[in-house]
Every structure is written in C-alpha cells, then in structure tokens.
Scaffold this motif. Structure first.
Motif, mmCIF file in Angstrom:
data_model
loop_
_atom_site.group_PDB
_atom_site.id
_atom_site.type_symbol
_atom_site.label_atom_id
_atom_site.label_comp_id
_atom_site.label_asym_id
_atom_site.label_seq_id
_atom_site.Cartn_x
_atom_site.Cartn_y
_atom_site.Cartn_z
ATOM 1 N N CYS A 1 0.826 -1.216 0.000
ATOM 2 C CA CYS A 1 0.000 0.000 0.000
ATOM 3 C C CYS A 1 0.854 1.257 0.000
ATOM 4 C CB CYS A 1 -0.934 -0.003 1.209
ATOM 5 S SG CYS A 1 -2.195 -1.290 1.192
ATOM 6 N N ASN A 2 1.902 1.272 0.806
ATOM 7 C CA ASN A 2 2.726 2.477 0.885
ATOM 8 C C ASN A 2 3.588 2.672 -0.357
ATOM 9 O OD1 ASN A 2 2.741 3.969 3.733
ATOM 10 N ND2 ASN A 2 2.338 1.783 4.079
ATOM 11 N N VAL A 3 3.933 1.594 -1.039
ATOM 12 C CA VAL A 3 4.617 1.753 -2.325
ATOM 13 C C VAL A 3 3.697 2.443 -3.325
ATOM 14 C CG1 VAL A 3 5.513 0.486 -4.311
ATOM 15 C CG2 VAL A 3 6.257 -0.129 -2.021
ATOM 16 N N TRP A 4 2.418 2.066 -3.320
ATOM 17 C CA TRP A 4 1.453 2.735 -4.203
ATOM 18 C C TRP A 4 1.281 4.202 -3.810
ATOM 19 C CZ3 TRP A 4 -1.325 2.593 -8.544
ATOM 20 C CH2 TRP A 4 -2.418 3.449 -8.650
ATOM 21 N N PHE A 5 1.171 4.467 -2.516
ATOM 22 C CA PHE A 5 1.008 5.856 -2.067
ATOM 23 C C PHE A 5 2.234 6.697 -2.413
ATOM 24 C CE2 PHE A 5 -1.746 3.903 1.449
ATOM 25 C CZ PHE A 5 -2.879 4.028 0.673
ATOM 26 N N THR A 6 3.404 6.108 -2.306
ATOM 27 C CA THR A 6 4.628 6.841 -2.636
ATOM 28 C C THR A 6 4.689 7.146 -4.127
ATOM 29 O OG1 THR A 6 5.759 5.703 -0.835
ATOM 30 C CG2 THR A 6 7.135 6.806 -2.463
ATOM 31 N N LEU A 7 4.358 6.146 -4.945
ATOM 32 C CA LEU A 7 4.360 6.357 -6.394
ATOM 33 C C LEU A 7 3.330 7.405 -6.795
ATOM 34 C CD1 LEU A 7 5.385 5.428 -9.195
ATOM 35 C CD2 LEU A 7 3.588 3.692 -9.167
ATOM 36 N N GLU A 8 2.169 7.342 -6.188
ATOM 37 C CA GLU A 8 1.113 8.313 -6.492
ATOM 38 C C GLU A 8 1.527 9.719 -6.077
ATOM 39 O OE1 GLU A 8 -3.711 8.760 -5.738
ATOM 40 O OE2 GLU A 8 -2.459 7.608 -4.348
ATOM 41 N N LEU A 9 2.161 9.840 -4.913
ATOM 42 C CA LEU A 9 2.590 11.157 -4.434
ATOM 43 C C LEU A 9 3.670 11.747 -5.320
ATOM 44 C CD1 LEU A 9 2.386 13.301 -2.205
ATOM 45 C CD2 LEU A 9 4.098 12.022 -0.912
ATOM 46 N N ILE A 10 4.593 10.926 -5.781
ATOM 47 C CA ILE A 10 5.661 11.423 -6.661
ATOM 48 C C ILE A 10 5.088 11.896 -7.993
ATOM 49 C CG2 ILE A 10 7.711 10.736 -7.951
ATOM 50 C CD1 ILE A 10 8.410 8.874 -5.633
ATOM 51 N N ILE A 11 4.188 11.111 -8.562
ATOM 52 C CA ILE A 11 3.597 11.488 -9.859
ATOM 53 C C ILE A 11 2.777 12.764 -9.721
ATOM 54 C CG2 ILE A 11 1.966 10.760 -11.638
ATOM 55 C CD1 ILE A 11 2.881 7.904 -11.192
ATOM 56 N N ARG A 12 1.985 12.866 -8.672
ATOM 57 C CA ARG A 12 1.170 14.066 -8.476
ATOM 58 C C ARG A 12 2.038 15.295 -8.220
ATOM 59 N NH1 ARG A 12 -4.070 13.836 -6.652
ATOM 60 N NH2 ARG A 12 -3.572 15.208 -4.909
ATOM 61 N N THR A 13 3.175 15.111 -7.578
ATOM 62 C CA THR A 13 4.078 16.244 -7.341
ATOM 63 C C THR A 13 4.718 16.717 -8.638
ATOM 64 O OG1 THR A 13 4.555 15.359 -5.134
ATOM 65 C CG2 THR A 13 6.059 17.026 -5.995
ATOM 66 N N ILE A 14 5.089 15.784 -9.501
ATOM 67 C CA ILE A 14 5.751 16.150 -10.749
ATOM 68 C C ILE A 14 4.786 16.819 -11.720
ATOM 69 C CG2 ILE A 14 6.935 15.221 -12.783
ATOM 70 C CD1 ILE A 14 8.103 13.057 -10.992
#
Length: 505
Positions: free
Chosen positions: A247-260
């Motif tokens: 779950c946290n790998v997904w949240f991390t990936l989502e946060l990075i993409i949304r930040t970029i």
C-alpha cells in the motif's frame, strides 16, 4: 389656467422598457448626482415628438426606483433577482446600501447564494471532463493554447495529472481512482486488524535449566530441561507487513507522480490532502527504519505508534466522493458557530465543576467522589455532553440539583448552534445538486456593440447602396495601375459625375 400650464411644464414622462411613468421635475431633483436628476431635452434618448425620455431598462425595477425618489425609501422587489436589482441601481446611479432594513435580509440573500456558489466552484464537483481551454487556464498556459504553440510536455502533463486527480475525466482515471480507494481501505483495515489478538503472534520466552541426565549403560550427559514459558509480547502476523508495504509503495508512487505533474507546485504542497499523504507516507518509512535499527541492536521493543497517522488517509476519500467534500466545507463554514459552542461548553464545564464540588461538601458525605474541582471537570464534561458514564455521581440533594441544571444547560448549549451547522450543510448540498443539473455550456449572448444592422457594411457611408443605380456592362473593367497616373475606364451612367469629381479632387 396658469397653474395648469405650470403643472404641465414641470411634468416629466419616462418611458422605461415600454411602460410610461409620469412625475415632476422637482421629484427627480430630490436625489442629486443621479441619472434622473440630470435629465435635459438635449439627451439622445429624448423624443421631442412624444415629449418623453426612453430608457431600455427593466420596467419592474424602475417602479421601485421611482418610488424611492417620491418617498425617500428604497424597497427591494421580491420578483427579481438580487444581481439584476444591483445592476439597475448602478445604472440609475443609486447606492444599494440605501435599502430599507425591512428588505435588507431579503436583498442580501443573493450575496450569500453567490458566496455559496463560489465555494462549490472551488470544490470542483463537476462530473464532466474539463475542456482543453479550462485545462490550459488551470495550468496557466492560456497564451500558448490560443496561439497553438503547446509543446509535448504541455500536452502530456495535464493528461497525467487528470489521471490521478480527476476521477471523472476518463475511464482510465476511474480505474486509477478505484485502485487508490482500494489501497486506502486496505491500509486502514490492515491497521485495525493487526491489533486484534487473533492476528498477532506471541513472543514466548522459555525458561530452561541444564541437568545431568542418564543416557544408558552407565553414561550421563548434560541437557536443557524446560522449566516454564512466559509470553513477553505479541507482534502482528507477517502478512500485514507485506500489505502495508504494498500500500505504501502505491502511495509513494502516487505522491511522486502528483508532485511532478501538478499544475501549481506551491498550491499542491499547501493542500491539506497533500500534507496528510506526505506525513503518513513519511511516518511509515520512518517507523520502518526505527524498527530495523531496534532489531539490529537486539532490542525487544518495537515502535509502531507512528503508523497511526495512516488513519488520516481516510480524508483522501474526499477526492472521490463529493458528499465528503461538502461535509468538510460545512465545518469550515461553521467555524464560528463551532468555536462558540466550544466556548459555551468550556464555560459550563468550569462553572458546574466548581458548583458540584462545593455542593457535595455541604452535607456529611463519606462517599464523596468530588475530591477537587479538577476531578469534577470530567463529571461536568460528560454531563454537559449528555453522555453520563455514571462513574462519578453526586450523593447529596444539592449536588443532584446541580447535576440536573448541568444536564439541562448541556442540552440548550449544544442544541443552539446545531441548526446553523445543519442549515449550512443543507445550503451547500442543495446548491451543489442544483448546479449539477445546470448545463455546463450556455448560449452566448451578443453585446450591444456586437450587434450590427442588416446589410451594414463598415466601409460604406450611410445611405450608400453599392448596387443601386448601377447599370450592368460587360465592358466595365477594374482600375488599371500603370507607371503614370491611374486611369479609370467607365461606360458612363448616373454615377459618372461622382467619379469625375472624385478624380478631380
């Protein structure tokens, strides 16, 4: 006769929207520096034949405006919308703050409605995908969009952002939204279930003792013999570690993409949902590092209290459910009422805690539980909030009277601000539902300067018709430009003298 002539001389006829109104000049002079106080026959809207002034304005509103000149009291018409009334007052040069107190609440109601619609607009509750023009405005690329010079990055960035931030924009965005909701729910369920004893593995310490044991044929050897077992602690099952990690790998990936791919880096980082997501993700990895350090040092202590921050991820569901957005906005709109409620509750808690302390000491009471005023704060809190655990109760008659008054005061204190909060929620929800039924694109209405009379050509003079009075001829040619002066060949006709005079001039 003279009096009748003077009366006719000072009478003014106003034709507003096809309805004629008659009044006197001195009536219109009562409010100076307005449009009606400066009427003169030299104005363009004065008709000398009908002896009237024509204004193409709303006739229903003008009746109230003319009554304001007559009586000095401005009342709000209930059959028109507030912004229309304000526009009419601005046209006639009047101040909208002069509305009578009896109509002020009705008049200002449209301002509250406009504020509510502005809040709903900021919540972005539209279920329809945004247009290319709206996307360009969101990212600040209006000039590039209108000029058609959008580069490849400017075309890809809004698409990726809409996949992760706008679940209604496309089918792919809906799928990603379902994944995001699934991982949020899975993370919360994992956080709750790993605290249940059924899903925890105990750490057992076995106490052993070395003893001399006969092995046979007269030989002996030392062996460990268990004396007892003790459960020191419990740890979650290993499956929860892999669930949380996924779950946290997904949240991390989502946060990075949304930040970029966010439209505005500053607004994205200052968003409450971004702060919650960043805090929860960071706390998980920090907790993981601490546990790894403790395991490497051989410490039996485990630290997982930071994982409680993941519960705040439930607020991320507001991105996918409009009702939750409206509920959060209701609490924001009712902040003053909630602060007032907290103030009254704190005031009642302190007062009744002091009263019950002295009331219980007014008689002989060997089972007195109110040993101090701070101890009575807990009792007054649960009594004001009408919970009443019953762990602390007054024993004297005076204390029971104080408890009854505390319970009644709690009912009144909590009941007063609640209708305001319910009204705010109902107002936001009803306006959002009504707005969802409105068409997103409306028919464009031309402005007055954009409307042209039929057959109007800007390059021709008025009353000049290019085909009127001209004879058809097969020998007519266009002007010929040579090295010398311009020569115009014409076959004659009624406009020949105009051409000759023009050439001569």
């Amino acid at each position: 006769l003279f009096k009748s002539w003077m009366d006719t001389e000072h009478r003014v006829i106003l034709n507003v929207g096809g309805i004629r109104h008659e009044t006197y000049t001195h009536v219109l002079k009562k409010i100076p520096a307005t449009r009606l106080s400066r009427l003169t026959p030299n104005l363009a809207n004065y008709d000398p034949v009908l002896n009237e002034y024509f204004f193409d304005r709303h006739p229903g509103v003008f009746a109230m405006i003319l009554n304001y000149y007559r009586t000095g009291k401005l009342h709000y018409p209930t059959n028109v919308c507030g912004p229309l009334f304000e526009d009419e007052l601005e046209f006639w040069g009047l101040d909208s703050n002069q509305v009578e107190p009896c109509c002020w609440m009705t008049y200002t109601q449209h301002r509250d409605t406009q504020d509510t619609l502005a809040v709903i607009e900021s919540l972005d509750l539209d279920g329809d995908p945004p247009t290319q023009e709206e996307i360009a405005k969101k990212f600040g690329w209006e000039d590039d969009y209108y000029s058609g010079t959008l580069n490849r990055w400017q075309q890809i960035k809004p698409r990726v952002w809409s996949l992760f931030d706008e679940p209604w924009s496309s089918q792919s965005a809906r799928i990603i939204s379902c994944f995001s909701v699934f991982f949020v729910v899975a993370s919360i369920i994992s956080f709750m279930l790993k605290t249940h004893p059924t899903f925890r593995i105990p750490n057992i310490i076995v106490t052993v003792q070395s003893a001399l044991i006969e092995t046979g044929e007269g030989t002996y050897s030392f062996a460990a013999r268990p004396l007892g077992m003790e459960k020191e602690s419990t740890v979650p099952h290993n499956i929860f570690f892999y669930i949380d990690l996924t779950c946290n790998v997904w949240f991390t990936l989502e946060l990075i993409i949304r930040t970029i791919f966010c439209p505005s880096f500053h607004r994205f980082l200052s968003s409450p949902l971004t702060i919650i997501d960043f805090t929860a993700t960071t706390s998980y990895y920090f907790d993981l590092i601490l546990q790894a350090i403790l395991v490497s040092t051989g410490s039996p202590v485990t630290i997982d209290f930071l994982s409680i921050v993941c519960v705040l991820r439930l607020f991320k569901l507001a991105q996918h459910f409009s009702g939750l957005k409206i509920l959060i906005q209701t609490f924001k709109a009712s902040a003053q009422e909630l602060l007032l409620l907290v103030f009254f509750v704190l005031l009642a808690i302190v007062i009744f805690a002091a009263l019950v302390y002295y009331a219980e000491r007014s008689q002989i009471n060997p089972n007195n539980q109110f040993t101090s005023i701070p101890a009575g704060l807990w009792w007054s809190l649960i009594t004001v909030s009408t919970v009443g655990f019953g762990d602390m109760v007054p024993k004297t008659y005076l204390g029971m009277l104080v408890g009854s008054l505390c319970a009644l005061m709690g009912l009144l204190t909590i009941a007063l601000p609640v209708p305001v909060i319910v009204s705010n929620f109902s107002n936001l929800y009803s306006h959002s539902q009504a707005r969802a039924k409105l068409p997103k694109k409306r028919r464009r209405v031309l402005q007055a300067h954009e409307v042209k009379p039929p057959g109007f050509a800007p390059h021709l003079k008025p009353n000049h018709h290019p085909h009127k009075g001209r004879k058809k001829s097969s020998t007519a040619t266009s002007p010929t430009v040579a090295n010398g002066p311009t020569k115009i060949i014409h076959n004659g006709g009624p406009n020949t003298h105009l051409l000759n005079s023009t050439l001569g001039s």
